[in-house]
Each structure stands twice: as C-alpha cells, then as structure tokens.
Motif scaffolding. Sequence first.
Motif, mmCIF file in Angstrom:
data_model
loop_
_atom_site.group_PDB
_atom_site.id
_atom_site.type_symbol
_atom_site.label_atom_id
_atom_site.label_comp_id
_atom_site.label_asym_id
_atom_site.label_seq_id
_atom_site.Cartn_x
_atom_site.Cartn_y
_atom_site.Cartn_z
ATOM 1 N N ILE A 116 0.737 -1.172 0.039
ATOM 2 C CA ILE A 116 0.003 0.090 0.010
ATOM 3 C C ILE A 116 0.732 1.313 0.086
ATOM 4 N N TYR A 117 1.972 1.037 0.763
ATOM 5 C CA TYR A 117 2.819 2.601 0.727
ATOM 6 C C TYR A 117 3.569 2.598 -0.495
ATOM 7 N N ARG A 118 3.782 1.307 -1.067
ATOM 8 C CA ARG A 118 4.512 1.904 -2.500
ATOM 9 C C ARG A 118 3.549 2.431 -3.395
ATOM 10 N N ILE A 119 2.563 1.887 -3.523
ATOM 11 C CA ILE A 119 1.498 2.387 -4.614
ATOM 12 C C ILE A 119 1.071 3.817 -4.304
ATOM 13 N N ALA A 120 0.709 4.195 -2.969
ATOM 14 C CA ALA A 120 0.470 5.424 -2.532
ATOM 15 C C ALA A 120 1.645 6.318 -3.063
ATOM 16 N N GLU A 121 2.871 5.975 -2.622
ATOM 17 C CA GLU A 121 4.280 6.761 -3.107
ATOM 18 C C GLU A 121 4.058 6.947 -4.668
ATOM 19 N N ILE A 122 3.717 6.171 -5.280
ATOM 20 C CA ILE A 122 3.743 6.062 -6.855
ATOM 21 C C ILE A 122 2.552 7.137 -7.416
ATOM 22 N N ILE A 123 1.343 7.144 -6.883
ATOM 23 C CA ILE A 123 0.403 8.009 -6.993
ATOM 24 C C ILE A 123 0.683 9.579 -6.582
ATOM 25 N N LEU A 124 1.351 9.579 -5.138
ATOM 26 C CA LEU A 124 1.734 11.176 -4.828
ATOM 27 C C LEU A 124 2.820 11.620 -5.661
ATOM 28 N N MET A 125 3.729 10.758 -6.135
ATOM 29 C CA MET A 125 4.678 11.291 -7.054
ATOM 30 C C MET A 125 4.266 11.854 -8.313
ATOM 31 N N HIS A 126 3.312 11.144 -8.739
ATOM 32 C CA HIS A 126 2.793 11.432 -10.440
ATOM 33 C C HIS A 126 1.821 12.845 -10.009
ATOM 34 N N ALA A 127 1.035 12.910 -8.804
ATOM 35 C CA ALA A 127 0.280 14.138 -8.655
ATOM 36 C C ALA A 127 1.303 15.268 -8.387
ATOM 37 N N LEU A 128 2.374 15.051 -7.859
ATOM 38 C CA LEU A 128 3.310 16.226 -7.490
ATOM 39 C C LEU A 128 3.978 16.584 -8.824
ATOM 40 N N GLY A 129 4.405 15.757 -9.532
ATOM 41 C CA GLY A 129 5.091 16.145 -10.886
ATOM 42 C C GLY A 129 4.259 16.511 -11.917
ATOM 43 N N PHE A 130 3.075 16.128 -11.870
ATOM 44 C CA PHE A 130 2.032 16.925 -13.077
ATOM 45 C C PHE A 130 1.755 18.433 -12.435
ATOM 46 N N TYR A 131 1.609 18.405 -11.185
ATOM 47 C CA TYR A 131 1.318 19.709 -10.548
ATOM 48 C C TYR A 131 2.360 20.650 -10.978
ATOM 49 N N LEU A 132 3.476 20.346 -10.594
ATOM 50 C CA LEU A 132 4.956 20.973 -10.973
ATOM 51 C C LEU A 132 4.909 21.276 -12.396
#
Length: 257
Positions: A116-132
Amino acid sequence: TMGKGGDKQVENASSKVEVLIDGRYYDVTNFKHPGGSVIKFYSNNNVDASEAFYNFHLRSKKAKKILQVIPSRDADNKVLDDNKLPGQKSLLEDFHSFQKQLELEGYFKPNLPHTIYRIAEIILMHALGFYLLFNNQVILGILILGIVSGRCGWLMHEGGHYSLTGLIPLDRFFQVVLYGVGCGMSGSWWRIQHNKHHSMPQKIGYDVDLNTLPLVCFTQKIIKRIGFPMKLWLRMQAFLFPFITTSLVALGWQFYL
C-alpha cells in the motif's frame, strides 16, 4: 498420485512434444501454455524443467492441477543422471536449503502495508510531478516524473513475478497498470520476455536479455560476427550509451514493441 490421466502412457513418444518434470515426461503436444513459448526451451531435450515449473508457478494452484491431468510417462533414471551437469545435484540441494531458510524467515510472504505504501508513493509522486509541470516548474516536474517512472518499473517487476500481494490476478492487474501508465509499455509483452530470461538465464539463444545488438555488445566473440558499420558504432558505445543508446531503447520499447 498423478490424478486423472496421469498414468496414461504416451505412445510414439518420439513424435510427441514432451517436458520433463519430477522424473516424468509430460505430453504438451497440444497444450497451449498460458506463459507463452518459454515451454519450448524445455521440450524434447531431456533438460529437467522441475525447478522452472515450481518456481514459475510458486503461487499457482491451477498449474499444479493442470499438470496432474496431462498424459505422462516415466523417464529413464540413467538418462536423467547422464544429463546432469557436474555438481548439479549438490548445487540444487544447497539452493533448496537456502530457499527453505528464506521461507522460514518470511521473505516469501507478501507485506500488505508495504505494498500500500509503495502504490501510494507512486500516486503522490505522479500528482506532484504533474502539478509542478503545469505550474511553471517544468524541469522539476519532469525530474520527479522520471524518477517515479523508474519506481513504477521496479514495482511492476514485483507484480510481474506475482510477489507483490501474493494474489496472481491482482498482481497481474497492478503490473499491467504500473507498466502501462507509469512506463508507457506493455505488461504482457514484458512478462513473456522476462519469463524467457528467467527460464534460461545467461544462455545465448534463449535469454532475450543477451540480445543487445545492434546497440550494445558485451563480448569480443560477438564483434567477430558483425560488419564494419556496426563495429564502428560499438567502438563508441561507452560514449553513446548514457544518452543516445538509452533514448533509442526507451523510444523503441514505447513506440515499437
């Protein structure tokens, strides 16, 4: 103990396509292997496929049930012994002992909180990357998206080996999504190629990871079999690899394969 059809004798064995598992030849002539053509690596060559079968199907009850109903015949023990490599028996005994130790220590048990941690990490990093990326921080956004693409590659690898959650359909789903969305490539293609790699690792003609030409060459033997234009490219491979070669590989995987 082989179940229905297990003791059925296969006639005209020479015309059959057979695979050797646990001292028996299994008739796979008309069997469509769900894992692809990798089964051909072990067909009609007296190479024991037992280790490959049990490790590839470690979590699959279905595979073991299918094996029980495939027609089979006893193998000649003398032929089996003659085909073993020097030291192979002791090597396998050591491997099984080490594998058992790892199992007892829990290394083969899926860790749900970690997944769950690994999948959540990927979702959050994608969200942050596209936001920036869409808020005038293009370089930083691309950098984060590049890093998370690599993280998707590692996590989908675990899914492709069905070692992520321990549930094969769920692991396959995560692998397809992570590789497709996170890396832009085909999960099923990766599984077929990676199965070939693990079935005959480091064996030329079988391990697809060794097919690195025309971009990269690792041995002098290969150099002797290629023409001058390719030799010229390979002489510069150390300088071309960091940017040119890696870019060609990524583009080829995403838009061709």
